[in-house]
Design a protein around this motif. Structure first.
Motif, PDB file in Angstrom:
ATOM      1  N   ALA A 260       0.776  -1.043  -0.006  1.00 31.30           N
ATOM      2  CA  ALA A 260      -0.295   0.331  -0.051  1.00 31.30           C
ATOM      3  C   ALA A 260       0.879   1.157   0.410  1.00 31.30           C
ATOM      4  N   LYS A 261       1.763   1.220   0.860  1.00 34.35           N
ATOM      5  CA  LYS A 261       2.438   2.324   0.720  1.00 34.35           C
ATOM      6  C   LYS A 261       3.128   2.640  -0.453  1.00 34.35           C
ATOM      7  N   ASN A 262       3.826   1.657  -0.903  1.00 35.78           N
ATOM      8  CA  ASN A 262       4.563   1.110  -2.815  1.00 35.78           C
ATOM      9  C   ASN A 262       3.931   1.832  -4.048  1.00 35.78           C
ATOM     10  N   GLN A 268       1.842   9.944  -5.976  1.00 32.09           N
ATOM     11  CA  GLN A 268       2.844  10.627  -5.648  1.00 32.09           C
ATOM     12  C   GLN A 268       4.314  11.193  -6.907  1.00 32.09           C
ATOM     13  N   ALA A 269       5.155  10.329  -6.795  1.00 32.88           N
ATOM     14  CA  ALA A 269       5.293  10.225  -7.994  1.00 32.88           C
ATOM     15  C   ALA A 269       5.336  10.457  -9.055  1.00 32.88           C
ATOM     16  N   LYS A 274       3.625  15.047 -13.551  1.00 37.54           N
ATOM     17  CA  LYS A 274       2.084  15.223 -14.271  1.00 37.54           C
ATOM     18  C   LYS A 274       3.275  16.625 -14.141  1.00 37.54           C
ATOM     19  N   SER A 275       3.117  17.722 -13.009  1.00 34.29           N
ATOM     20  CA  SER A 275       3.036  18.661 -12.322  1.00 34.29           C
ATOM     21  C   SER A 275       4.216  19.754 -12.728  1.00 34.29           C
ATOM     22  N   LYS A 276       5.536  19.313 -12.893  1.00 36.21           N
ATOM     23  CA  LYS A 276       6.501  19.364 -14.005  1.00 36.21           C
ATOM     24  C   LYS A 276       6.361  19.501 -15.186  1.00 36.21           C
TER      25      LYS A 276
END
Length: 287
Positions: A260-262, A268-269, A274-276
């Protein structure tokens, strides 16, 4: 005085036969029925077994008694005894050592010699009593007179002559007939020592029962120990399975948390990348 002391000693400590080896020894107490040598062997080797040759209960080591073992080494294998018909007579290759030319075993030889000794004592007692009665009749006849003396003398001598042949014929029947001493031999022959064998068998049965009881107790104790070990093993196995299940559950939970954390990190990555990209495109279109 010495004779009376000797008789008292013989009464207090009679000469008896050992229950095992059948040899004569001086009995120190009425409860003691075996000789000192057999008592030592019982302490060392336990209760003896019947000898495979002479059938005497004196085989402490192996299946043969010490007497038969030594005789076999010295004279070779045994032959059939001419009296008890058992395979326990050893030929010494010397006719002088045979009993009236017969090949007899040890027990039959002792019994035969005992019969001869008794017969000699009876003859000796008979001759002494005959001489005493003859002397008494002679003295009586001297006191009684001439004719009466002659008649009494004739009567006494004839009676003595009649008594002596009877005893002599009895002795000859005992010594000449090979089977005539069998009643005395029956007391010592191993085939008729049934009371000794029965006593030994009873003792062996009691010993075997005691050993069987001890074996049963040992088996019960071992079964109890096996049951305890099985219960302990099952408990440890259940504990191990519970521990393994708990570890597997914990591992599964940790794996799910990590997955789940992965996935969260991947999201997030992706969002950052996408924002970059959008920032780059905005800077390019602005001039």
């Amino acid at each position: 005085v010495c004779r009376s002391v000797y008789q008292e000693c013989r009464i207090a400590h009679p000469v008896v036969k050992c229950t095992y080896c059948r040899t004569e020894y001086q009995q120190e107490s009425k409860t003691n029925t075996i000789c000192k040598k057999c008592a030592q062997n019982v302490q060392l080797y336990g209760t003896p077994k019947p000898c495979q040759y002479c059938n005497i209960i004196a085989a402490f080591i192996g299946n043969k008694c010490q007497r038969c073992t030594n005789s076999e080494k010295k004279y070779g294998p045994p032959y059939s005894c001419e009296q008890c018909k058992q395979q326990c007579a050893f030929d010494r290759k010397d006719d002088r050592k045979k009993v009236d030319g017969k090949l007899l075993c040890w027990l039959c030889t002792l019994s035969y010699k005992r019969v001869l000794q008794k017969t000699k004592e009876q003859r000796k007692h008979l001759s002494s009593s005959s001489r005493a009665s003859h002397q008494e009749k002679e003295q009586y006849s001297r006191l009684s007179g001439g004719s009466h003396y002659n008649s009494q003398k004739t009567l006494s001598t004839s009676s003595i002559q009649n008594e002596i042949p009877k005893k002599k014929s009895k002795f000859e029947s005992i010594t000449t007939n090979g089977d005539s001493f069998s009643p005395d031999l029956a007391l010592d022959s191993p085939g008729t020592d049934h009371f000794v064998i029965i006593a030994q068998l009873k003792e062996e049965v009691a010993t075997l029962k005691k050993m069987l009881h001890q074996k049963d107790q040992m088996i019960l104790e071992k079964e109890k120990k096996i049951t305890e070990l099985k219960a302990d093993f099952q408990y440890q196995e259940s504990q191990m399975r519970a521990k393994m299940n708990q570890m597997e559950k914990t591992h599964k939970e940790v794996t799910e948390q990590l997955q789940a954390k992965n996935r969260e990190l991947l999201k997030q990555a992706a969002a950052l990348s996408k924002s970059k990209k959008s920032e780059k495109s905005g800077t390019i279109t602005s001039p």
